[in-house]
Scaffold this active site. Structure first.
Site, PDB file in Angstrom:
ATOM      1  N   LYS A  13       0.792  -1.175   0.082  1.00 15.05           N
ATOM      2  CA  LYS A  13      -0.129   0.060  -0.009  1.00 15.05           C
ATOM      3  C   LYS A  13       0.769   1.386  -0.212  1.00 15.05           C
ATOM      4  O   LYS A  13       1.779   1.232   0.819  1.00 15.05           O
ATOM      5  CB  LYS A  13      -0.862   0.220   1.135  1.00 15.05           C
ATOM      6  CG  LYS A  13      -1.872   1.039   1.226  1.00 15.05           C
ATOM      7  CD  LYS A  13      -2.833   0.888   2.543  1.00 15.05           C
ATOM      8  CE  LYS A  13      -3.969   1.968   2.683  1.00 15.05           C
ATOM      9  NZ  LYS A  13      -4.950   1.716   3.819  1.00 15.05           N
ATOM     10  N   ASP A 107     -14.322   3.323  10.646  1.00 13.86           N
ATOM     11  CA  ASP A 107     -14.590   3.326   9.122  1.00 13.86           C
ATOM     12  C   ASP A 107     -15.072   1.944   8.899  1.00 13.86           C
ATOM     13  O   ASP A 107     -14.680   1.499   7.703  1.00 13.86           O
ATOM     14  CB  ASP A 107     -13.551   3.789   8.227  1.00 13.86           C
ATOM     15  CG  ASP A 107     -14.104   4.267   6.892  1.00 13.86           C
ATOM     16  OD1 ASP A 107     -15.157   4.448   6.667  1.00 13.86           O
ATOM     17  OD2 ASP A 107     -13.256   4.117   5.986  1.00 13.86           O
TER      18      ASP A 107
END
Length: 256
Positions: A13, A107
Site C-alpha cells: 500500500k 470506518d
C-alpha cells in the site's frame, strides 16, 4: 508484490503517486502502519513491514485472496441470513480485539471487509485502519468536528453514527458497533439505513435526527429478535446500544 526473503506474496500500500501527500494523508498512513504492528488477530489484515523508499511511503500487508464485502454484495445481492450473520460475528470478533487494545476503527463498512475462502469456509478480514484512533488518548484531545478535517470526512457517512459526525475525535467503541450494525443491515437488505435520501445534506440530517427504516420492511422473513438486535445497535444514543461488540455478537448469533 513478493517479499524476497521468503517469497511470500504481500499487498503493498502506498499513497497514490499522482497525489501530492498532505500532512493529513501522511499522518493517516503512518498511523495505520503503527496500529497494525500492535494488532495481531486472524480477523485483521496484518501489517508486515513499512518504510520509505525514494520519498514514497509504503506499507507491506498480508495479502488476502478474495473480494471485499461490497463487491460480493453488488454481484450476488443480499446475503443469506446465516451467511450475513456469520460475516458480522467475525467482524465483531476483530473489532473486539481492536477495542481491547484501545483502538476504534471509525470506518467499518462492507468495503473494508475482505472475504477469503478456505477449507473451513469464508473468513472475514477487517482492513483499512487509517482512520483508527486510540480512544483512551483521544479522550484528552481537543474536540474536532467529525464532518471534515483537512477537507476529508472522518469516516463514511452512510455508516457513521451521530456522535462521530459531531465529534470524531472522542468517539468510543460504540461508534464501531453502530457501523457494524449498519454493515449487517446492508448485507441483509442491499440497502442503506435511510430511504429516500439523495443528497449528502439529507444524509447528515437523517443521521442527526432520523430513525433507520425498520429492516423487516425490506426483509420480512428476518427473525424479530435479529431485527431488534440490529436496531438496538443502531440506537441514536450510544448508551442505548449494547455494552460492547461482544454482547452485540452474542445477540445476533442467538437470534438465528
Amino acid at each position: 508484490a513478493v517479499r524476497e526473503i521468503d517469497n511470500r506474496t504481500v499487498a503493498v500500500k502506498t499513497i497514490h503517486p499522482q497525489i501530492r501527500p498532505t500532512p493529513h494523508a501522511v499522518n493517516r498512513f503512518v498511523r495505520e502502519a503503527e496500529i497494525l504492528r500492535k494488532l495481531q488477530h486472524p480477523g485483521i489484515v496484518a501489517g508486515l513491514d513499512s518504510g520509505e523508499t525514494d520519498g514514497t511511503l509504503w506499507l507491506a500487508m498480508e495479502f488476502i485472496d478474495g473480494q471485499d464485502g461490497y463487491k460480493i454484495l453488488r454481484s450476488e445481492g443480499p446475503l443469506d441470513i446465516r451467511r450475513a450473520v456469520g460475516w458480522a460475528t467475525q467482524l465483531l470478533e476483530a473489532l473486539a480485539h481492536a477495542h481491547d487494545n484501545d483502538f476504534i476503527h471509525r470506518d467499518v463498512k462492507p468495503g473494508n471487509m475482505l472475504i477469503s475462502r478456505g477449507e473451513t469456509g469464508e473468513r472475514v478480514h477487517l482492513t483499512d485502519f487509517g482512520l483508527a484512533r486510540a480512544y483512551q488518548v483521544s479522550m484528552m484531545s481537543v474536540p474536532t468536528s467529525g464532518l471534515t478535517q483537512a477537507g476529508n470526512p472522518l469516516g463514511t457517512v452512510r455508516f457513521m453514527p451521530r456522535e462521530q459526525m459531531l465529534d470524531a475525535r472522542n468517539v468510543k467503541p460504540t461508534a464501531d458497533q453502530y457501523a457494524a450494525a449498519a454493515t449487517l443491515y446492508q448485507l441483509l437488505t442491499g440497502k442503506y439505513l435511510f430511504e429516500g435520501v439523495t443528497t449528502e445534506v439529507q444524509w447528515y440530517m437523517q443521521i442527526l435526527e432520523g430513525t433507520p427504516t425498520p429492516i423487516r420492511q425490506h426483509r420480512p422473513e428476518l427473525p424479530e429478535s435479529l431485527a431488534s438486535a440490529i436496531h438496538r445497535a443502531l440506537a441514536r444514543k450510544p448508551e442505548e446500544r449494547f455494552p460492547d461488540v461482544r454482547a452485540f455478537s452474542k445477540a445476533i448469533s442467538e437470534a438465528i
